[in-house]
Design an enzyme around this catalytic site. Structure first.
Site, mmCIF file in Angstrom:
data_model
loop_
_atom_site.group_PDB
_atom_site.id
_atom_site.type_symbol
_atom_site.label_atom_id
_atom_site.label_comp_id
_atom_site.label_asym_id
_atom_site.label_seq_id
_atom_site.Cartn_x
_atom_site.Cartn_y
_atom_site.Cartn_z
ATOM 1 N N CYS A 156 -31.267 94.316 -52.585
ATOM 2 C CA CYS A 156 -30.103 94.265 -51.693
ATOM 3 C C CYS A 156 -30.377 93.309 -50.536
ATOM 4 O O CYS A 156 -31.285 93.514 -49.733
ATOM 5 C CB CYS A 156 -29.791 95.669 -51.173
ATOM 6 S SG CYS A 156 -28.465 95.716 -49.955
ATOM 7 N N CYS A 193 -33.369 104.089 -52.259
ATOM 8 C CA CYS A 193 -32.282 103.412 -52.973
ATOM 9 C C CYS A 193 -32.867 102.611 -54.145
ATOM 10 O O CYS A 193 -33.856 101.887 -53.988
ATOM 11 C CB CYS A 193 -31.543 102.478 -52.022
ATOM 12 S SG CYS A 193 -30.299 101.450 -52.845
ATOM 13 N N CYS A 210 -30.588 104.066 -47.414
ATOM 14 C CA CYS A 210 -31.661 103.104 -47.132
ATOM 15 C C CYS A 210 -32.079 103.143 -45.671
ATOM 16 O O CYS A 210 -33.163 102.639 -45.320
ATOM 17 C CB CYS A 210 -31.225 101.693 -47.533
ATOM 18 S SG CYS A 210 -29.722 101.121 -46.717
ATOM 19 N N GLU A 244 -6.990 109.219 -60.118
ATOM 20 C CA GLU A 244 -7.229 107.970 -59.401
ATOM 21 C C GLU A 244 -6.221 107.778 -58.271
ATOM 22 O O GLU A 244 -6.577 107.363 -57.163
ATOM 23 C CB GLU A 244 -7.153 106.787 -60.370
ATOM 24 C CG GLU A 244 -8.337 106.669 -61.308
ATOM 25 C CD GLU A 244 -9.643 106.463 -60.576
ATOM 26 O OE1 GLU A 244 -9.681 105.616 -59.655
ATOM 27 O OE2 GLU A 244 -10.620 107.165 -60.894
ATOM 28 N N CYS A 256 -24.498 104.713 -50.783
ATOM 29 C CA CYS A 256 -24.230 103.485 -50.025
ATOM 30 C C CYS A 256 -22.977 103.692 -49.173
ATOM 31 O O CYS A 256 -21.967 103.005 -49.321
ATOM 32 C CB CYS A 256 -24.060 102.298 -50.974
ATOM 33 S SG CYS A 256 -24.118 100.691 -50.153
#
Length: 381
Positions: free
Chosen positions: A217, A211, A204, A40, A197
């Protein structure tokens, strides 16, 4: 907030991941909190392609939190060299020592305790808790902020506290009910933002893929996908310039350890002059060895280098782009006829063949790796 979307988001996202999510990454499906934590931190502000190479190497060198805690900070910085944002490496080392000293080498499971560790913020704590301990803890990195800002057409700057708090509340509400789903859900959220995204070419807006949230959305339904998250004009990054001394004796170079709180903090670099603003269009002034040494070295060392050193050449300017500034470095090579016992702090002669043991800023590392070995005549002088 749509109740239907809240109830189905996690399920649909996990289903999407089963078909289109990433797989085979070396840190995936690992429930060791130490391994999760390292991945991370490394993935913050570093491209996945780079981490794919460096993460296995780091884990091989420091396989446990105790190994990392006991390592010398120079060893850690040397392994981190080239990844940038070196505060992360210093925080990794300090955090490992905290875990060993305060928690007997075991990462705490509670996000509140994880957040108290050096270099771990709320989102990183959530990721560790979700992956390693199956805790229902949200994450909110840049990818997730973008997903949620589009999904709910959230207006305002992502740096604004009110907006940020709103996004955290949404992230919390969208968590799956079953804690056992947290690892795959969290990975799916990261993957969806990184691959579908995306900031520049979300699926999209293409005809290639559909999507799973296209009908829910708000940014997509209003035809404003690229307007979210809202962007604000950035100020131009300031530019600076400085001089660096490359002092050589035979096949050794003089390095100086940088202050821990400076840029490239804790790394070894070439002795340098203070930064000064770069004047656009102005040519850099000529400089002599005395002025150069006076600008960079402690006064006690200047007279000594003037006795035994000679200015050989200057290299082409090196431009380095930081996140919020640019630096133009002019490097001057000085040959010394003997090893000088410098009085300045943190100065050390290092053989070229041992540079790999030191954490070096990437542009300095590239410069020094390109040096030719000294000729026999130089070694005998």
């Amino acid at each position: 907030m749509s109740k239907a979307l809240t109830n189905t988001f996690a399920k649909n996202l996990i289903a999407w991941h089963g078909v289109s999510g990433r797989s085979g990454l070396p840190w995936q499906d690992n429930r060791d909190p130490y391994a999760v934590w390292v991945s991370e931190i490394m993935l913050q502000q570093t491209q996945v392609a780079t981490v794919l190479e460096r993460y296995p190497r780091f884990m091989k060198r420091f396989p446990t939190v105790r190994k990392l805690a006991l390592a010398d900070i120079d060893e850690v910085l040397a392994e981190w060299a080239g990844l940038g944002y070196y505060t992360r490496a210093r925080n990794l080392h300090a955090c490992a020592q905290q875990v060993v000293d305060q928690f007997s080498g075991q990462f705490p499971q509670e996000t509140q305790l994880l957040e108290k560790l050096k270099g771990i913020g709320r989102s990183t704590a959530g990721a560790i808790a979700a992956f390693a301990f199956h805790q229902r803890a949200p994450i909110l990195d840049a990818n997730v902020k973008r997903i949620l800002a589009r999904l709910y057409a959230i207006e305002g700057s992502l740096q604004n506290k009110v907006v940020n708090d709103h996004l955290w509340a949404i992230a919390e509400n969208l968590l799956p009910k079953n804690s056992q789903d947290m690892p795959v859900y969290t990975q799916a959220l990261m993957d969806f933002g990184a691959t579908w995204c995306t900031s520049r070419k979300p699926v999209c807006l293409t005809s290639e893929k559909k999507c799973p949230f296209a009908k829910e959305c708000q940014a997509n339904l209003s035809g404003q996908v690229m307007l979210f998250p809202q962007k604000f004009a950035k100020t131009k990054s300031p530019e600076f310039e400085n001089e660096l001394l490359l002092i050589r004796h035979g096949n050794s170079v003089l390095l100086q350890k940088r202050p821990s709180k400076a840029i490239w903090g804790g790394l070894w670099s070439l002795p340098e002059s203070p930064w000064k603003p770069k004047i656009v269009g102005a040519s850099r002034e000529q400089i002599n060895l005395r002025d150069l040494c006076n600008a960079i070295l402690p006064a006690e060392d200047v007279s000594e280098i003037l006795k035994v050193g000679s200015l050989v050449k200057s290299f082409d300017e090196i431009k380095h782009v930081f996140t919020h500034r640019r630096l133009w470095m002019r490097v001057w090579e000085v040959r010394s006829s003997k090893v000088i016992e410098f009085l300045g702090p943190d100065l050390r002669w290092v053989p070229l063949k041992k540079l790999g043991l030191y954490g070096l800023p990437q542009p300095i590392k590239v410069l020094l790796q390109g040096l030719s070995p000294a000729h026999d005549a130089d070694l005998k002088s």
